[in-house]
Write an enzyme that holds these catalytic residues in place. Structure first.
Site, mmCIF file in Angstrom:
data_model
loop_
_atom_site.group_PDB
_atom_site.id
_atom_site.type_symbol
_atom_site.label_atom_id
_atom_site.label_comp_id
_atom_site.label_asym_id
_atom_site.label_seq_id
_atom_site.Cartn_x
_atom_site.Cartn_y
_atom_site.Cartn_z
ATOM 1 N N GLN A 101 0.803 -1.215 0.000
ATOM 2 C CA GLN A 101 0.000 0.000 0.000
ATOM 3 C C GLN A 101 0.847 1.280 0.000
ATOM 4 O OE1 GLN A 101 -1.392 -2.695 2.059
ATOM 5 N NE2 GLN A 101 -2.472 -3.002 0.135
ATOM 6 N N ASN A 102 2.166 1.122 0.049
ATOM 7 C CA ASN A 102 3.018 2.306 -0.030
ATOM 8 C C ASN A 102 2.979 2.799 -1.472
ATOM 9 O OD1 ASN A 102 5.461 4.008 -0.327
ATOM 10 N ND2 ASN A 102 5.823 3.367 1.786
ATOM 11 N N ALA A 103 2.749 4.081 -1.649
ATOM 12 C CA ALA A 103 2.555 4.659 -2.982
ATOM 13 C C ALA A 103 3.860 5.014 -3.698
ATOM 14 C CB ALA A 103 1.683 5.908 -2.871
ATOM 15 N N THR B 22 4.796 8.686 1.369
ATOM 16 C CA THR B 22 4.090 7.719 0.523
ATOM 17 C C THR B 22 3.560 6.546 1.334
ATOM 18 O OG1 THR B 22 6.165 6.570 0.010
ATOM 19 C CG2 THR B 22 5.448 8.326 -1.517
#
Length: 171
Positions: free
Chosen positions: A45-47, A148
């Site tokens: 889920q880290n962008a 992020t």
């Protein structure tokens, strides 16, 4: 042994960098998922990698992503080489155990870096506290960007992307 002193320090990774890099992106310290996988920004889920794909077309595999960053002239590293961090949140980093990476040597080997972009406020704070006094003679543009991390959910992906585009690009 019980308590916080029983927690082993988390250790960072070597930088993703080529000698001619012009921009350095700094995080604080890898989280548990990243450490387990041996990759920067491994949490799904880290962008970070999604943003880099939008901006620079980096690939899907970690090796392709690293090559894409190098080809774009961007180095990726963390401010800390180690610290006790009981969880994955930046707030969990114990400052009394924090040890910064060797930025003196890094900047000697990467002389073209003029812009340092921080992936979140904690990375900036750690850099200012542990690193900036030792590299104050370098002309660096410091740019703080939204984290992020999935823990920083107050901004949408599109908002993060827009701010990262502005921070990384000269155009």
């Amino acid at each position: 042994m019980d308590g916080p002193s029983a927690i082993a320090p988390s250790a960072g990774f070597p930088p993703i960098a080529r000698a001619d890099a012009e921009i350095l992106i700094l995080g604080s310290l890898p989280g548990r998922r990243s450490i387990a996988e041996g990759q920067y920004y491994a949490h799904p889920q880290n962008a970070f990698w999604r943003i880099m794909a939008e901006l620079y077309g980096v690939g899907e595999t970690y090796d392709e992503r690293c090559r894409g960053m190098i080809e774009a002239g961007i180095a990726v590293w963390d401010v800390l080489r180690q610290s006790v961090r009981p969880g994955s949140l930046d707030a969990d980093i114990r400052l009394d155990s924090a040890r910064a990476n060797d930025f003196g040597t890094f900047f000697e080997r990467h002389v073209a870096i003029r812009r340092v972009c921080f992936n979140g406020l904690k990375a900036e704070a750690l850099f200012r506290r542990f690193v900036l006094p030792a590299v104050a003679n370098r002309a660096l543009e410091l740019v703080t960007l939204p984290s992020t991390s999935p823990a920083h959910a107050s901004l949408s992906f599109d908002d993060k992307l827009r701010k990262w585009r502005r921070g990384l690009r000269d155009d």
